[in-house]
Design a protein around this motif. Sequence first.
Motif, mmCIF file in Angstrom:
data_model
loop_
_atom_site.group_PDB
_atom_site.id
_atom_site.type_symbol
_atom_site.label_atom_id
_atom_site.label_comp_id
_atom_site.label_asym_id
_atom_site.label_seq_id
_atom_site.Cartn_x
_atom_site.Cartn_y
_atom_site.Cartn_z
ATOM 1 N N ASP A 72 0.867 -1.191 0.000
ATOM 2 C CA ASP A 72 0.000 0.000 0.000
ATOM 3 C C ASP A 72 0.897 1.233 0.000
ATOM 4 N N LEU A 73 0.842 2.007 -1.081
ATOM 5 C CA LEU A 73 1.648 3.207 -1.213
ATOM 6 C C LEU A 73 0.740 4.385 -1.530
ATOM 7 N N SER A 74 0.724 5.359 -0.641
ATOM 8 C CA SER A 74 -0.025 6.592 -0.899
ATOM 9 C C SER A 74 0.885 7.686 -1.441
ATOM 10 N N SER B 234 -6.384 7.519 -5.418
ATOM 11 C CA SER B 234 -6.249 6.081 -5.137
ATOM 12 C C SER B 234 -4.786 5.739 -4.953
ATOM 13 N N ASP B 235 -4.519 4.888 -3.962
ATOM 14 C CA ASP B 235 -3.165 4.445 -3.667
ATOM 15 C C ASP B 235 -2.752 3.324 -4.623
ATOM 16 N N ILE B 236 -1.470 3.025 -4.612
ATOM 17 C CA ILE B 236 -0.952 1.808 -5.251
ATOM 18 C C ILE B 236 -1.128 0.677 -4.245
ATOM 19 N N ILE B 237 -1.960 -0.302 -4.576
ATOM 20 C CA ILE B 237 -2.358 -1.334 -3.615
ATOM 21 C C ILE B 237 -2.167 -2.715 -4.228
ATOM 22 N N GLY B 238 -1.677 -3.635 -3.402
ATOM 23 C CA GLY B 238 -1.564 -5.027 -3.795
ATOM 24 C C GLY B 238 -0.124 -5.460 -3.964
ATOM 25 N N PRO B 239 0.105 -6.767 -4.158
ATOM 26 C CA PRO B 239 1.467 -7.261 -4.431
ATOM 27 C C PRO B 239 2.058 -6.544 -5.633
ATOM 28 N N MET B 240 3.323 -6.137 -5.501
ATOM 29 C CA MET B 240 3.949 -5.297 -6.515
ATOM 30 C C MET B 240 4.996 -6.068 -7.292
ATOM 31 N N SER B 241 4.950 -5.929 -8.613
ATOM 32 C CA SER B 241 5.970 -6.479 -9.502
ATOM 33 C C SER B 241 6.837 -5.319 -9.966
ATOM 34 N N ILE B 242 8.039 -5.231 -9.404
ATOM 35 C CA ILE B 242 8.956 -4.130 -9.710
ATOM 36 C C ILE B 242 10.092 -4.681 -10.565
ATOM 37 N N SER C 176 7.089 7.791 0.620
ATOM 38 C CA SER C 176 6.798 9.194 0.887
ATOM 39 C C SER C 176 7.451 10.033 -0.205
ATOM 40 N N VAL C 177 7.071 11.299 -0.261
ATOM 41 C CA VAL C 177 7.721 12.240 -1.175
ATOM 42 C C VAL C 177 8.913 12.851 -0.443
ATOM 43 N N LEU C 178 10.102 12.564 -0.932
ATOM 44 C CA LEU C 178 11.298 13.113 -0.293
ATOM 45 C C LEU C 178 11.375 14.623 -0.500
ATOM 46 N N SER C 179 12.029 15.284 0.432
ATOM 47 C CA SER C 179 12.258 16.721 0.317
ATOM 48 C C SER C 179 13.275 16.987 -0.790
#
Length: 222
Positions: A44-46, A139-147, A178-181
Amino acid sequence: MALLLLLVTLTTCAATPQDLARKMFTFPEETNTAHVKLLTTKQDLSAVTVCLRSFTDLLRGHVLFSLATSHAFHDFMIYKDTNDYFSLRARNKRAPFEFQGYKLNEWNAICSTWDATSGIIQLWVNGKPSSRKFVSSGSDIIGPMSIVLGQFPDSQGGGFLTYLSFIGMISDVHMWDSVLSPCEIQNYSNELSFTPGNVLNWNALDFQITGRVLLEDKQRIC
């Protein structure tokens, strides 16, 4: 330069997270099979920040980083287009960027950020920011991720296209939830002290190599 790993047809997994400091993945040929899959337990990535370094002489379009889920094949992607153009994608939506300063046959520090609440996506090249653009929100990025590194997927973790494959070297891949500075991104780009990724950490990386990909010492010019 010491050759650590050459895999031609088999898939090999890192048994435990590996510290790849001063290492690089080398993609030596155009193919629709060779790639590196990066493994994470996050589902889960917001918000997202991805940073990496790449070295290539490619003039054609090629993918640098791809994250797919069952909900979206292009849930997050960094794509280097022809000339001075990039494409960033989030939640299957695309934002184009024109950005001078990317150099062939040199290491380039590439970062991208995206926030699900605002929908804003941004590109950084060698410590310099692009304009900020809307791409997708709500909407977030949700679920098992294939990177995947090295290939442009047309499906979750597969359907690779030879003419969009990456040829060259990739190193120092980090990903945060997160969004880095701007200061953190510039520290990464300038190889100063920064907080390692908490989704993907190059210094403790789980990965699988498929095809002709080499894990080598990173080249340093004296």
